[in-house]
Design a protein around this motif. Structure first.
Motif, PDB file in Angstrom:
ATOM      1  N   MET A  30      32.729  -7.819  17.312  1.00 24.38           N
ATOM      2  CA  MET A  30      33.449  -8.583  17.871  1.00 24.38           C
ATOM      3  C   MET A  30      33.169  -9.791  19.477  1.00 24.38           C
ATOM      4  O   MET A  30      32.092  -8.649  19.757  1.00 24.38           O
ATOM      5  N   LYS A  31      32.708 -10.733  19.288  1.00 21.83           N
ATOM      6  CA  LYS A  31      31.721 -11.657  19.888  1.00 21.83           C
ATOM      7  C   LYS A  31      32.512 -12.222  21.203  1.00 21.83           C
ATOM      8  O   LYS A  31      32.897 -12.704  21.299  1.00 21.83           O
ATOM      9  N   ILE A  32      32.257 -11.597  22.508  1.00 21.62           N
ATOM     10  CA  ILE A  32      32.642 -11.853  23.526  1.00 21.62           C
ATOM     11  C   ILE A  32      32.026 -12.819  24.434  1.00 21.62           C
ATOM     12  O   ILE A  32      31.129 -12.167  25.659  1.00 21.62           O
ATOM     13  N   LEU A  33      32.330 -14.073  24.994  1.00 19.74           N
ATOM     14  CA  LEU A  33      31.437 -14.140  25.794  1.00 19.74           C
ATOM     15  C   LEU A  33      32.450 -15.115  27.442  1.00 19.74           C
ATOM     16  O   LEU A  33      33.260 -14.557  27.494  1.00 19.74           O
ATOM     17  N   ILE A  34      31.422 -13.757  28.414  1.00 21.78           N
ATOM     18  CA  ILE A  34      32.362 -13.599  29.603  1.00 21.78           C
ATOM     19  C   ILE A  34      31.198 -15.024  30.475  1.00 21.78           C
ATOM     20  O   ILE A  34      30.750 -15.021  30.768  1.00 21.78           O
ATOM     21  N   TRP A  35      31.772 -15.717  30.774  1.00 25.56           N
ATOM     22  CA  TRP A  35      31.904 -16.765  32.015  1.00 25.56           C
ATOM     23  C   TRP A  35      32.038 -16.740  33.467  1.00 25.56           C
ATOM     24  O   TRP A  35      33.135 -16.848  34.204  1.00 25.56           O
ATOM     25  N   GLY A  36      30.750 -16.468  34.076  1.00 27.32           N
ATOM     26  CA  GLY A  36      31.157 -15.963  35.476  1.00 27.32           C
ATOM     27  C   GLY A  36      30.203 -15.590  35.928  1.00 27.32           C
ATOM     28  O   GLY A  36      28.555 -15.299  35.194  1.00 27.32           O
ATOM     29  N   ASN A  37      29.457 -15.573  37.419  1.00 27.46           N
ATOM     30  CA  ASN A  37      28.183 -15.270  37.611  1.00 27.46           C
ATOM     31  C   ASN A  37      28.353 -13.698  38.051  1.00 27.46           C
ATOM     32  O   ASN A  37      28.771 -12.642  38.226  1.00 27.46           O
ATOM     33  N   THR A  38      27.120 -13.346  37.455  1.00 27.94           N
ATOM     34  CA  THR A  38      26.349 -11.937  37.347  1.00 27.94           C
ATOM     35  C   THR A  38      25.332 -11.605  37.957  1.00 27.94           C
ATOM     36  O   THR A  38      24.646 -10.941  38.804  1.00 27.94           O
ATOM     37  N   PHE A  39      24.659 -12.793  38.511  1.00 26.74           N
ATOM     38  CA  PHE A  39      23.268 -12.910  39.759  1.00 26.74           C
ATOM     39  C   PHE A  39      23.485 -14.088  40.378  1.00 26.74           C
ATOM     40  O   PHE A  39      23.925 -14.851  40.273  1.00 26.74           O
ATOM     41  N   PRO A  40      23.075 -13.353  42.112  1.00 27.77           N
ATOM     42  CA  PRO A  40      22.838 -11.958  42.529  1.00 27.77           C
ATOM     43  C   PRO A  40      24.631 -11.634  42.490  1.00 27.77           C
ATOM     44  O   PRO A  40      25.403 -12.221  42.697  1.00 27.77           O
ATOM     45  N   LEU A  41      24.460 -10.390  42.650  1.00 26.12           N
ATOM     46  CA  LEU A  41      25.407  -9.083  42.765  1.00 26.12           C
ATOM     47  C   LEU A  41      25.835  -9.711  44.188  1.00 26.12           C
ATOM     48  O   LEU A  41      25.878  -8.616  45.041  1.00 26.12           O
ATOM     49  N   VAL A  42      26.342 -10.720  45.074  1.00 19.43           N
ATOM     50  CA  VAL A  42      26.608 -10.930  46.027  1.00 19.43           C
ATOM     51  C   VAL A  42      28.356 -10.033  46.940  1.00 19.43           C
ATOM     52  O   VAL A  42      28.607 -10.102  47.850  1.00 19.43           O
ATOM     53  N   GLY A  43      28.949 -10.472  44.901  1.00 16.44           N
ATOM     54  CA  GLY A  43      30.017  -9.931  46.291  1.00 16.44           C
ATOM     55  C   GLY A  43      31.245  -9.396  44.737  1.00 16.44           C
ATOM     56  O   GLY A  43      31.076  -8.836  44.073  1.00 16.44           O
ATOM     57  N   GLY A  44      32.446  -9.495  44.777  1.00 17.34           N
ATOM     58  CA  GLY A  44      32.992  -8.367  43.952  1.00 17.34           C
ATOM     59  C   GLY A  44      33.316  -9.084  42.822  1.00 17.34           C
ATOM     60  O   GLY A  44      33.327  -8.116  41.354  1.00 17.34           O
ATOM     61  N   VAL A  45      33.572 -10.769  43.168  1.00 24.18           N
ATOM     62  CA  VAL A  45      33.864 -11.289  41.208  1.00 24.18           C
ATOM     63  C   VAL A  45      32.985 -11.075  40.411  1.00 24.18           C
ATOM     64  O   VAL A  45      32.424 -10.937  39.230  1.00 24.18           O
ATOM     65  N   GLU A  46      31.253 -11.213  41.039  1.00 23.46           N
ATOM     66  CA  GLU A  46      30.133 -10.760  40.276  1.00 23.46           C
ATOM     67  C   GLU A  46      30.143  -9.500  40.035  1.00 23.46           C
ATOM     68  O   GLU A  46      29.458  -8.774  38.839  1.00 23.46           O
ATOM     69  N   ARG A  47      29.978  -8.118  40.858  1.00 24.43           N
ATOM     70  CA  ARG A  47      30.416  -7.192  40.638  1.00 24.43           C
ATOM     71  C   ARG A  47      30.536  -6.575  38.853  1.00 24.43           C
ATOM     72  O   ARG A  47      30.582  -5.765  38.368  1.00 24.43           O
ATOM     73  N   PHE A  48      32.114  -7.323  39.837  1.00 22.87           N
ATOM     74  CA  PHE A  48      33.478  -7.111  38.301  1.00 22.87           C
ATOM     75  C   PHE A  48      32.803  -7.643  37.060  1.00 22.87           C
ATOM     76  O   PHE A  48      32.914  -6.618  35.743  1.00 22.87           O
ATOM     77  N   ILE A  49      31.888  -8.302  36.525  1.00 21.11           N
ATOM     78  CA  ILE A  49      31.503  -9.260  35.617  1.00 21.11           C
ATOM     79  C   ILE A  49      30.215  -8.544  35.424  1.00 21.11           C
ATOM     80  O   ILE A  49      30.445  -8.091  34.347  1.00 21.11           O
TER      81      ILE A  49
END
Length: 363
Positions: free
Chosen positions: A1-20
């Motif tokens: 299965m292919k999963i496209l994740i839409w959301g920031n991964t860089f820079p890892l400045v906050g909780g959402v970025e770390r989550f993704i």
């Protein structure tokens, strides 16, 4: 299965970025084909991860009210999705990114699973988030605090939202705290993170513990103001702005400290720093705002303080420095609670479960 994740991964400045980033790695390790679309200054691809991370300008054309740039980003995003041909899109909303995503998926026949790391500012996006949620086949929220706020969203009932608490990978063992009196804080150096309030509190802390040391990690627009305030209060020997700390080094910084403080002014949707403190086996002292109250068991794994009460914040810090054995017990309690819940594995399994194509209806 292919999963496209839409959301920031860089820079890892906050909780959402770390989550993704954690989510991407965990899904990749479990054999899923993962791709990520992340905000960036230009169209490109990051090469520092084991899965493809494609960048395109998302926030910039919206901030600059640039119709041409907006159209270019939408068209590029549509080409990316067509080329990747995912079975599901996992969307993580951001205030400035909602408009592009809502226009990009218009007419798209791919199931969307949206995870809300709710920032109330996201609701001021001309209805883009509402359109995304109405098109989403599954909506999850990352804390009981956000889950309760679902009642105020209007366009979805609370029962439509699944609670999957945010988490990070657990560490393998407990590390005893140092013999000194080291306090650690982590966050963007911006007003809502309240680090100026923590510096104010340190003025009282050092009266009882002259050798106490506060290390503040992070970067942001208030760095000069914070430096000036440290000088004004004569705290140069006790407070240090240590700059950006790489995510992989945060655990070491926390285990090198005796306690962690999270003095946020605003209602944190989740408060990942509290969880990172628990994983490091350290008590966390924090203002009782937003999702932070879900991450700390007051008096057991840390201390909750009335919002922006600098006097009480200082008192709680002093008390833990006065009683290192109690602080150590709280840290062990926090780690044990996190390990017992096994939250990271539970989070990943839940997200995999709802991401299966057979679980998601097309809207």
């Amino acid at each position: 299965m292919k999963i496209l994740i839409w959301g920031n991964t860089f820079p890892l400045v906050g909780g959402v970025e770390r989550f993704i980033d954690h989510l991407g790695h965990a899904l990749h390790e479990r054999g899923y084909k993962v791709c990520v679309v992340s905000d960036g200054k230009e169209v490109g691809q990051l090469t520092d991860r084991p899965f493809p991370v494609y960048t395109l300008p998302i926030a910039q054309p919206v901030m600059e009210n640039d119709p041409s740039g907006l159209l270019n980003s939408i068209q590029h995003a549509k080409r990316l999705v067509k080329d990747i041909s995912p079975d599901i899109i996992h969307y993580n909303p951001s205030g400035l990114g909602n408009l592009i995503f809502s226009l990009m998926v218009k007419g798209l026949d791919i199931p969307i699973a949206t995870t809300l790391h709710l920032d109330l500012n996201m609701l001021e996006d001309e209805g883009a988030l509402e359109r995304i949620l109405n098109k989403s086949s599954q909506i999850t929220v990352v804390s009981p605090f956000i889950h309760a706020l679902g009642k105020t969203l209007g366009f979805r009932t609370l029962d439509d939202m699944l609670l999957i608490e945010n988490a990070i990978p657990a560490q393998s063992k407990y590390v005893s705290p140092p013999k000194g009196k080291v306090i650690f804080a982590l966050g963007r150096l911006v007003h809502e993170k309240g680090l100026d309030l923590l510096i104010e509190a340190m003025q009282s802390v050092v009266q009882f513990h002259p050798g106490a040391r506060l290390n503040i990690a992070g970067r942001g627009q208030e760095v000069l103001d914070l430096e000036e305030r440290i000088k004004e209060l004569g705290l140069e020997k006790n407070v240090a702005l240590i700059g950006w700390v790489l995510p992989e080094n945060v655990h070491h910084e926390m285990t090198s400290s005796n306690l962690v403080v999270m003095p946020s002014r605003w209602e944190e949707p989740f408060g990942l720093v509290c969880v990172e403190a628990a994983v490091a086996g350290r008590p966390c002292v924090a203002f009782a705002v937003g999702g932070i109250t879900d991450s700390i068991v007051d008096g057991v794994t840390g201390e909750l303080v009335p919002a922006q009460d600098v006097i009480q914040l200082a008192a709680k810090i002093v008390n833990l420095l006065d009683e290192p054995e109690r602080a150590d017990e709280m840290g062990r309690n926090a780690l044990q609670r996190y390990q017992n819940l096994d939250r990271f594995e539970a989070m990943i399994l839940s997200l995999i479960h709802i991401s299966e194509p057979t679980r998601l209806r097309r809207i």
